[in-house]
Design an enzyme around this catalytic site. Structure first.
Site, PDB file in Angstrom:
ATOM      1  N   GLU A   2      75.489 -31.169-143.323  1.00 39.14           N
ATOM      2  CA  GLU A   2      74.966 -29.838-142.998  1.00 39.14           C
ATOM      3  C   GLU A   2      73.549 -29.994-142.491  1.00 39.14           C
ATOM      4  O   GLU A   2      72.735 -30.669-143.122  1.00 39.14           O
ATOM      5  CB  GLU A   2      74.916 -28.929-144.230  1.00 39.14           C
ATOM      6  CG  GLU A   2      76.221 -28.326-144.618  1.00 39.14           C
ATOM      7  CD  GLU A   2      76.095 -27.307-145.747  1.00 39.14           C
ATOM      8  OE1 GLU A   2      75.086 -26.589-145.812  1.00 39.14           O
ATOM      9  OE2 GLU A   2      77.037 -27.265-146.565  1.00 39.14           O
ATOM     10  N   GLU A   8      77.095 -29.294-152.617  1.00 41.95           N
ATOM     11  CA  GLU A   8      75.758 -29.100-153.201  1.00 41.95           C
ATOM     12  C   GLU A   8      75.829 -29.052-154.729  1.00 41.95           C
ATOM     13  O   GLU A   8      75.443 -28.071-155.370  1.00 41.95           O
ATOM     14  CB  GLU A   8      75.094 -27.854-152.617  1.00 41.95           C
ATOM     15  CG  GLU A   8      74.826 -28.045-151.131  1.00 41.95           C
ATOM     16  CD  GLU A   8      73.935 -26.994-150.506  1.00 41.95           C
ATOM     17  OE1 GLU A   8      73.901 -25.871-151.024  1.00 41.95           O
ATOM     18  OE2 GLU A   8      73.277 -27.294-149.501  1.00 41.95           O
TER      19      GLU A   8
HETATM   20  C1  BG6 Z   1      73.978 -24.724-147.861  1.00 41.03           C
HETATM   21  C2  BG6 Z   1      75.386 -24.325-148.185  1.00 41.03           C
HETATM   22  O1  BG6 Z   1      73.192 -24.388-148.952  1.00 41.03           O
HETATM   23  O2  BG6 Z   1      73.284 -24.088-146.865  1.00 41.03           O
HETATM   24  C3  BG6 Z   1      76.030 -23.416-147.180  1.00 41.03           C
HETATM   25  O3  BG6 Z   1      76.215 -25.426-148.448  1.00 41.03           O
HETATM   26  C4  BG6 Z   1      75.002 -22.445-146.645  1.00 41.03           C
HETATM   27  O4  BG6 Z   1      77.130 -22.797-147.787  1.00 41.03           O
HETATM   28  C5  BG6 Z   1      73.927 -23.241-145.933  1.00 41.03           C
HETATM   29  O5  BG6 Z   1      75.530 -21.478-145.820  1.00 41.03           O
HETATM   30  C6  BG6 Z   1      72.866 -22.420-145.246  1.00 41.03           C
HETATM   31  O6  BG6 Z   1      72.327 -21.479-146.127  1.00 41.03           O
HETATM   32  P1  BG6 Z   1      72.307 -19.942-145.775  1.00 41.03           P
HETATM   33  O7  BG6 Z   1      71.775 -19.277-146.971  1.00 41.03           O
HETATM   34  O8  BG6 Z   1      71.400 -19.797-144.600  1.00 41.03           O
HETATM   35  O9  BG6 Z   1      73.696 -19.559-145.458  1.00 41.03           O
END
Ligand code: BG6
Length: 489
Positions: A387, A175
């Site tokens: 992701e 990111e």
């Molecule tokens: C992304 C990141 O922003 O989203 C992760 O790369 C993160 O590290 C994921 O865990 C989900 O966000 P969150 O805040 O729900 O953990």
């Protein structure tokens, strides 16, 4: 659904959110080790010293460090062909600038990759998923200092050399656009430039209380681009078959109304927050709109015109484009519109979409839209969704089962949308869900915001024995993979 034959199916984690063992094996402190837990209404805070009476979730996380064999076996049981994980930079160079890497840290990841290989799982390795060594933050002022570029390149080449026969797929920075999305959070997550905070203070510091100096933040982001490009160049020398990619947090944006003013503002935000970093890393040069935005913040953009850096950015363009996708937002110039209460992802509410308990709007069609947008923006570039997932509270039944139909339904619709994008012609090569096993949330530091197909018995009050169990979604995803995305029922 017609997914390509060798489509990569799997899940993604980050070292700081799953490994724990924060000082074991010779590891040094990394920036996330200084973050405290929060909750849905309380953002995480940053405590620049380690205080005994405070709870730092990354210190134990889900103890993947000691459970990796069991966890990888569970991923294999689901049929994973790919596992995205990050190397914790501070395990390899505990002080950031050590003359020699830490052998125990290197050996740990050797063991993890060997375990993946044993199960026929392809590792996809993020070199920096927010885990900048704390010593680089305090001694060098993070990536604002150009010396940090060389420290990163040394770390990256150490990993490339060591794992050149075990890892083919790499991502340079997770990111990377976070410093644009949200200034103070972005400083923490990625560039390690902490401004105007007494680094010896024992009291927590809220993100909004931290000062933002755009010149330092954006110069640091530029240095991150250069570091990434250099790593790509060196990586290809070490193994020409490496596939080295970028990684962008893509928050898809729609105009709230057909008012041309909303259209223009949406395009502007999309350009800056979603496209700028991808353009630099895939096309190898800053896009035309970057200077105007930087200058509007009072930033001297001469670093963009440095001839040596320009050459590096072009030569160090990535081999494939990857991104995270969780939600979409609406953009409007109407100040009275109903807002989303999340500083990082701010936007207006979309009346057509539902949201998670954390306010993240669920939008599978937005994923198809985004994939098509990226395919036309970066022609001939393979794309991977690295992701995507649904953070939710889970309930453990008396018999230990967990019926997470909400998670299944989130994934069903997103995988369906990806399949449609593939049919549209998008060159999609793989999909790793976020948090195939419950882990610590990056945004809130909670365990309670669960993403996994695998439940971990660990809670925000520090209780739990770290045991693992299969949720309903575990069996569902296994079926999806076995059918290469054809069976989504
Ligand atoms: C992304 C990141 O922003 O989203 C992760 O790369 C993160 O590290 C994921 O865990 C989900 O966000 P969150 O805040 O729900 O953990």
């Amino acid at each position: 659904m017609a997914f390509p034959k060798k489509f990569l199916w799997g899940g993604a984690v980050a070292a700081n959110q799953c490994e724990g063992a924060y000082l074991e094996g010779g590891k040094g402190l990394a920036l996330p080790d200084m973050l405290l837990g929060g909750d849905v209404n309380t953002p995480r805070t940053f405590c620049p010293t380690i205080e005994k009476d405070r709870f730092y979730p990354s210190h134990e996380a889900i103890d993947f460090y000691h459970h990796y064999k069991e966890d990888i076996a569970l991923f294999a049981e689901m049929g994973f062909t790919c596992f995205r994980l990050s190397i914790n930079w501070a395990r390899i160079f505990p002080n950031g600038d050590d003359a020699q890497p830490n052998e125990e840290g290197l050996a740990f990841y050797d063991a993890v990759f060997d375990e993946c290989k044993k199960h026929g799982i392809e590792p996809l390795v993020t070199l920096s998923h927010y885990e900048i060594p704390w010593a680089i933050v305090t001694k060098y002022h993070g990536f604002y200092n150009r010396e940090t570029i060389e420290l990163y390149v040394k770390y990256a080449t150490t990993c490339f050399e060591r794992y050149k026969d075990k890892v083919k797929y790499w991502l340079t920075f997770n990111e990377i656009n976070m410093p644009l999305m949200s200034p103070q959070v972005g400083d923490m997550y990625g560039i390690g430039v902490i401004q105007d905070v007494d680094l010896k203070r024992t009291a927590p510091c809220k993100f909004p209380d931290m000062k933002d100096v755009p010149q330092e933040r954006l110069q640091a982001l530029h240095n991150v681009f250069v570091a990434s490009a250099k790593a790509v160049i060196e990586g290809h020398k070490i193994n020409p078959n490496f596939m080295i990619g970028n990684m962008v947090c893509h928050v898809t944006r729609y105009p709230l109304t057909p008012n041309p003013k909303d259209m223009l503002e949406t395009q502007r935000m999309d350009h800056i927050f979603n496209d700028l970093c991808g353009d630099v890393q895939v096309r190898g040069a800053y896009p035309y709109f970057a200077k105007k935005y930087y200058r509007s913040l009072g930033v001297d953009t001469s670093f963009m015109d440095d001839e040596a850096d320009k050459k590096l950015l072009l030569e160090g363009a990535v081999d494939f484009y990857t991104f995270s996708y969780y939600m979409s937002n609406c953009i409007t110039t109407d100040e009275n519109a109903d807002k989303i209460e999340d500083s990082m992802l701010a936007g207006a509410k979309n009346p057509y979409l539902k949201a998670s308990d954390w306010g993240w709007q669920i939008d599978p069609d937005g994923l198809r839209w985004t994939l098509n947008k990226l395919a036309s923006r970066y022609p001939d570039t393979p794309i991977m969704v690295v992701e995507n997932g649904f953070g939710a509270f889970d309930k453990v039944e008396a018999d230990g089962s967990i019926h997470d139909d909400y998670r299944i339904s989130y994934f069903r619709e997103h995988i369906r949308a990806m399949g449609e994008a593939v049919e549209d012609g998008v060159p999609l090569i793989g999909y790793t869900t976020w948090g195939p096993i419950d882990l610590v949330s990056a945004g809130t530091g909670q365990y309670a915001k669960r993403y996994g197909f695998i439940y971990v018995n660990r809670h925000d009050d520090g209780t739990g024995d770290f045991s693992r169990s299969r949720k309903d979604s575990f069996f569902w995803y296994k079926k999806v993979i076995a059918s290469n995305g054809a069976d989504l029922d």
